[in-house]
Motif scaffolding. Structure first.
Motif, short mmCIF file in Angstrom:
data_model
loop_
_atom_site.label_atom_id
_atom_site.label_comp_id
_atom_site.label_asym_id
_atom_site.label_seq_id
_atom_site.Cartn_x
_atom_site.Cartn_y
_atom_site.Cartn_z
N TRP A 364 1.11 -3.53 -34.74
CA TRP A 364 2.48 -3.60 -35.20
C TRP A 364 3.17 -4.85 -34.67
CZ3 TRP A 364 6.27 -2.82 -38.30
CH2 TRP A 364 7.58 -2.99 -37.88
N ARG A 365 3.17 -5.05 -33.38
CA ARG A 365 3.87 -6.19 -32.78
C ARG A 365 2.85 -7.02 -32.01
NH1 ARG A 365 9.24 -7.56 -31.33
NH2 ARG A 365 10.08 -5.61 -32.17
N ALA A 366 2.80 -8.32 -32.27
CA ALA A 366 1.85 -9.20 -31.59
C ALA A 366 2.13 -9.19 -30.08
CB ALA A 366 1.96 -10.62 -32.13
N SER A 367 1.08 -9.01 -29.29
CA SER A 367 1.22 -8.91 -27.84
C SER A 367 1.64 -10.25 -27.23
CB SER A 367 -0.10 -8.47 -27.21
OG SER A 367 -0.51 -7.21 -27.69
N LYS A 368 2.37 -10.16 -26.12
CA LYS A 368 2.74 -11.39 -25.42
C LYS A 368 1.79 -11.69 -24.26
CE LYS A 368 6.13 -9.23 -22.26
NZ LYS A 368 7.54 -9.27 -21.80
N ALA A 369 0.89 -10.77 -23.95
CA ALA A 369 -0.06 -10.96 -22.86
C ALA A 369 -1.36 -10.26 -23.23
CB ALA A 369 0.48 -10.40 -21.54
N GLY A 370 -2.43 -10.62 -22.53
CA GLY A 370 -3.71 -9.97 -22.75
C GLY A 370 -4.64 -10.77 -23.64
N ALA A 371 -5.87 -10.26 -23.79
CA ALA A 371 -6.92 -10.98 -24.48
C ALA A 371 -6.63 -11.18 -25.97
CB ALA A 371 -8.25 -10.25 -24.30
N GLU A 372 -5.78 -10.35 -26.56
CA GLU A 372 -5.50 -10.45 -27.99
C GLU A 372 -4.08 -10.93 -28.28
OE1 GLU A 372 -8.10 -7.63 -30.59
OE2 GLU A 372 -7.20 -6.37 -29.03
N LYS A 373 -3.52 -11.71 -27.36
CA LYS A 373 -2.13 -12.15 -27.56
C LYS A 373 -1.99 -13.11 -28.72
CE LYS A 373 -2.44 -15.60 -23.79
NZ LYS A 373 -3.76 -15.15 -23.26
N TYR A 374 -3.09 -13.77 -29.12
CA TYR A 374 -3.00 -14.66 -30.27
C TYR A 374 -3.50 -14.00 -31.56
CZ TYR A 374 -1.90 -18.28 -26.92
OH TYR A 374 -1.29 -19.01 -25.93
N HIS A 375 -3.74 -12.70 -31.49
CA HIS A 375 -4.05 -11.94 -32.69
C HIS A 375 -2.74 -11.61 -33.39
CE1 HIS A 375 -5.50 -8.80 -35.34
NE2 HIS A 375 -6.73 -8.90 -34.88
N SER A 376 -2.65 -11.91 -34.67
CA SER A 376 -1.41 -11.71 -35.42
C SER A 376 -1.03 -10.23 -35.46
CB SER A 376 -1.56 -12.24 -36.84
OG SER A 376 -2.63 -11.58 -37.50
N GLY A 377 0.25 -9.98 -35.63
CA GLY A 377 0.77 -8.63 -35.78
C GLY A 377 1.70 -8.56 -36.97
N MET A 378 2.15 -7.35 -37.28
CA MET A 378 3.12 -7.21 -38.36
C MET A 378 4.45 -7.85 -37.98
SD MET A 378 2.17 -3.28 -39.46
CE MET A 378 3.14 -3.20 -40.97
N VAL A 379 4.81 -7.75 -36.69
CA VAL A 379 5.95 -8.49 -36.16
C VAL A 379 5.38 -9.63 -35.33
CG1 VAL A 379 8.04 -8.40 -34.77
CG2 VAL A 379 7.31 -6.37 -36.04
N PRO A 380 5.51 -10.87 -35.79
CA PRO A 380 4.87 -11.99 -35.09
C PRO A 380 5.67 -12.43 -33.87
CG PRO A 380 6.04 -12.80 -37.01
CD PRO A 380 6.18 -11.29 -37.03
N HIS A 381 5.07 -13.31 -33.06
CA HIS A 381 5.76 -13.85 -31.89
C HIS A 381 7.09 -14.50 -32.27
CE1 HIS A 381 1.64 -14.23 -29.70
NE2 HIS A 381 2.22 -13.09 -29.41
N ALA A 382 7.11 -15.14 -33.44
CA ALA A 382 8.32 -15.85 -33.87
C ALA A 382 9.39 -14.93 -34.41
CB ALA A 382 7.96 -16.91 -34.92
N GLY A 383 9.10 -13.63 -34.53
CA GLY A 383 10.11 -12.68 -34.93
C GLY A 383 10.22 -12.49 -36.43
#
Length: 689
Positions: A364-383
């Motif tokens: 759902w929401r891209a993680s800000k930490a951890g091994a998959e932090k650069y894995h895309s999410g439904m809510v991206p880092h850019a919001g």
């Protein structure tokens, strides 16, 4: 193997549908609220409403959050999460939280850690750091699953159980002492006596004869090639052990919540060979699959279509759940590229076109930490002020518009035969060439049928073939007598059957079928091969005949044909000039059996696929066979009076179709369907009763 629970009194009729309470198709993804503060969790609910989310997988990696120290359980955050989701009208696929054991468990019991064939221990610090066969881990995992089931058995948000996660993803083969002990038990159950084991494994060779099951080990790193049947049986055992782990967790849940369906997310694709998913399917209340495209593959949409058709085949044609895919880039490929404009919608609806009744993502929401932090999410880092978020909302709207396709099915007249044991065995060592790769021909033939617009079911060798007019059998190296007879019966019934090289060679014990290759298919094809002549690296030959002239590589055979068999193409050069490379035998009963004895280039596969499909009468009309990159698939209502035509345009040009009906994504009534560049259209069409 060690079964700890049972569902002996289980009544499947009491299990409610997994999508009970949902209106139309399911939409959502993995939700990990434990990674975020409360204000973000509250914002999530509002954004989920905006996107149209109605199903989420929760608590997949939550064991250490629920139980940070042994025996100390904290349900407060998960209670609040499920309550909020229920209030928002969102259903939950609740996980057993067992996908990654907490650090305290592996520190206390390091014996549960899995091992590689060379003895390397796979330690805590990633995920899946457990041996599924170790009784200590099994006890802890079942206890955790039981606690979660007791805690949420009556929660109104609970839609289905998500058992563990991608079982076997990182450790498809475990060579630990626990696995070795379980392997011996499995062998004793399979063979009964050590004498039967010796016969099956051919242990008279290299003085490998066993006097007791206690002497048997997994195929560890050894001075020379390990016994091939030992390797094949260890593959079977490993798949069975992973399935047994799922069963134990499932049965624990069933004992507490017999009405709640259970599933686990498979990884059916050309990239996952560790588990025989056809044998897993009967144990799942609904088949769920994870799929990720390879950004370096310029035709990744074709592999996506294959994997979706494979998932539908595993499900026996029933609708299934797309449990995970990505909104954009992943994090684990060499080069992780975001998806092109429109690709998110095309990917998602291609899965729906081929039978998915749910579209879900990691996460759902891209993680800000951890091994998959650069894995895309439904809510991206850019919001939310992003193209990606707008695409997520657009997809939610599209899925709502397509709600009426729920429960409908795909119909196919062509079958591609696939077998996991054949995959395992064909890629073992000590073969005529090290370069045979099972999925090479599987995908090569699928790709050309896809380009022809032929919808394909992917089925096992012993699956029902009665409904198919075209049956393609690529690299079926291992085949049982039953499987070979099933394929032959399809030709005797009137189907066109196409078999490729390195098929029918050995039985289920990896014993060569004597008398000449291709062994089990020799009589069906009317071909007898004396010797294999694999080609050297960078060596190629020319093949020509009635279908044209083509280049071939990798594989040739010294073959002869029975009277009445038509040689459609022969080698022009190479080690076997004038020998048959492509043959066709008319089979009594009206069918035919084609044999492709070499690896044809793409143009050659395309020519043979077109000729065989035309003979079988499965070629669709224009424009499906004229526009390369136009994907057309139909889903049908149970009574056959309504269909939904999915038109997915992978080209940069507009395509027009002479098809009339109601276009669901726009709501327009059309006399001619226009599909924009890179776009998708779905046309409802009714037939007179």
């Amino acid at each position: 193997m060690r079964r700890r629970t049972t569902d002996g009194g289980f009544d499947a009729a009491q299990v409610r549908p997994w999508n009970d309470g949902l209106d139309g198709l399911a939409y959502g993804g993995d939700y990990n609220p434990e990674q975020w503060p409360l204000d973000v969790q509250l914002e999530d609910i509002e954004l989920m409403r905006e996107a149209g989310v109605n199903l989420l997988s929760v608590a997949i990696f939550s064991w250490a959050t629920i139980e940070p120290r042994e025996g100390e359980l904290d349900w407060t955050w998960l209670d609040a999460t499920l309550d909020r989701l229920h209030e928002a009208g969102i259903r939950v696929a609740l996980a057993t939280a067992t996908a990654s054991p907490p650090p305290w468990l592996t520190r206390k019991h390091p014996e549960i850690l899995p091992r590689l064939a060379d003895g390397t221990v796979l330690h805590q610090g990633g995920r899946q750091s457990y041996s599924v066969t170790h009784p200590v881990h099994r006890d802890y995992a079942l206890a955790m699953a039981g606690r979660i089931a007791e805690q949420y058995r009556d929660h109104p948000a609970l839609a289905l159980w998500h058992v563990d996660n991608e079982i076997g993803c990182h450790v498809p083969r475990d060579y630990s002492d626990a696995a070795a002990a379980a392997f011996r038990v499995w062998l004793a159950e399979r063979y009964g006596t050590v004498e039967a084991l010796n016969e099956a494994w051919g242990t008279a060779f290299w003085s490998q004869r066993y006097g007791s099951f206690d002497d048997v080990l997994p195929p560890l790193v050894a001075p020379a090639h390990a016994n091939p049947t030992q390797q094949l049986d260890f593959d079977r055992f490993s798949s069975d052990s992973l399935l047994d782990y799922y069963r134990d967790l499932r049965d624990t849940l069933r004992a507490i919540t017999p009405h709640v369906p259970t599933t686990t997310n498979l990884m059916a694709s050309t990239g996952t060979k560790g588990m025989d998913y056809f044998s897993w399917a009967p144990e799942l209340d609904v088949v769920a699959n994870d799929h990720y495209t390879a950004s370096a593959d310029r035709e990744r949409h074709v592999e996506l279509a294959f994997s979706a058709d494979l998932t539908r085949g595993i499900a026996g044609g029933a609708p299934w759940i797309l449990m995970e895919h990505s909104t954009g880039a992943v994090n684990w490929q060499p080069r992780n590229r975001a998806k092109a404009p429109g690709e998110l919608l095309r990917n998602s609806l291609a899965h729906v076109a081929r039978g998915a009744d749910a579209v879900m993502f990691f996460q759902w929401r891209a993680s800000k930490a951890g091994a998959e932090k650069y894995h895309s999410g439904m809510v991206p880092h850019a919001g939310t002020g992003t193209d990606l978020w707008r695409s997520v909302v657009e997809l939610g709207q599209a899925l709502r518009a397509l709600g009426e396709v729920r429960g409908s099915r795909v119909r196919s007249r062509a079958a591609l035969v696939m077998d996991y044991p054949a995959w395992w065995a064909s890629e073992l060592d000590s073969h005529p060439t090290a370069d045979v790769r099972y999925t090479d021909q599987l995908l090569a033939w699928y790709r050309e049928l896809w380009r022809l617009g032929v919808t394909v079911d992917v089925v096992p060798p012993t699956g029902a073939l009665d409904a198919y007019d075209l049956v393609v059998v690529p690299t079926l190296y291992v085949v049982t007598d039953e499987g070979a007879a099933n394929v032959a019966a399809a030709a005797e019934r009137g189907a066109t059957v196409v078999v490729t090289y390195f098929s029918g060679i050995v039985d289920e014990f990896d014993h060569v079928r004597l008398g000449g290759y291709p062994g089990a298919f020799r009589d069906l094809l009317g071909v007898r091969t004396e010797e294999f002549f694999p080609l050297l690296e960078d060596e190629a030959v020319r093949v020509s005949g009635s279908l044209g002239a083509f280049t071939a590589d990798l594989w040739t055979e010294k073959s002869s044909v029975a009277p009445g068999v038509e040689v459609l193409a022969a080698y022009d050069d190479g080690p076997l000039p004038a020998r048959p490379a492509l043959t066709r035998r008319a089979v009594p009963g009206g069918g035919s059996a084609w044999y492709v004895a070499t690896r044809l280039e793409a143009e050659g596969v395309a020519a043979v696929a077109r000729a065989a499909a035309a003979e079988a009468g499965v070629l669709p009309g224009a424009p499906a066979t004229e526009v390369d990159g136009l994907e057309l698939v139909r889903r049908w209502s149970d009574d056959g009076t309504r269909s939904w035509l999915f038109a997915i345009n992978h080209t940069d040009a507009e395509v027009g179709l002479a098809e009339a009906g109601t276009e669901l994504l726009t709501g327009a009534e059309v006399e001619k369907l226009t599909v924009p560049p890179g776009g998708v259209r779905v046309l409802r069409q009714d037939l007179p009763r």
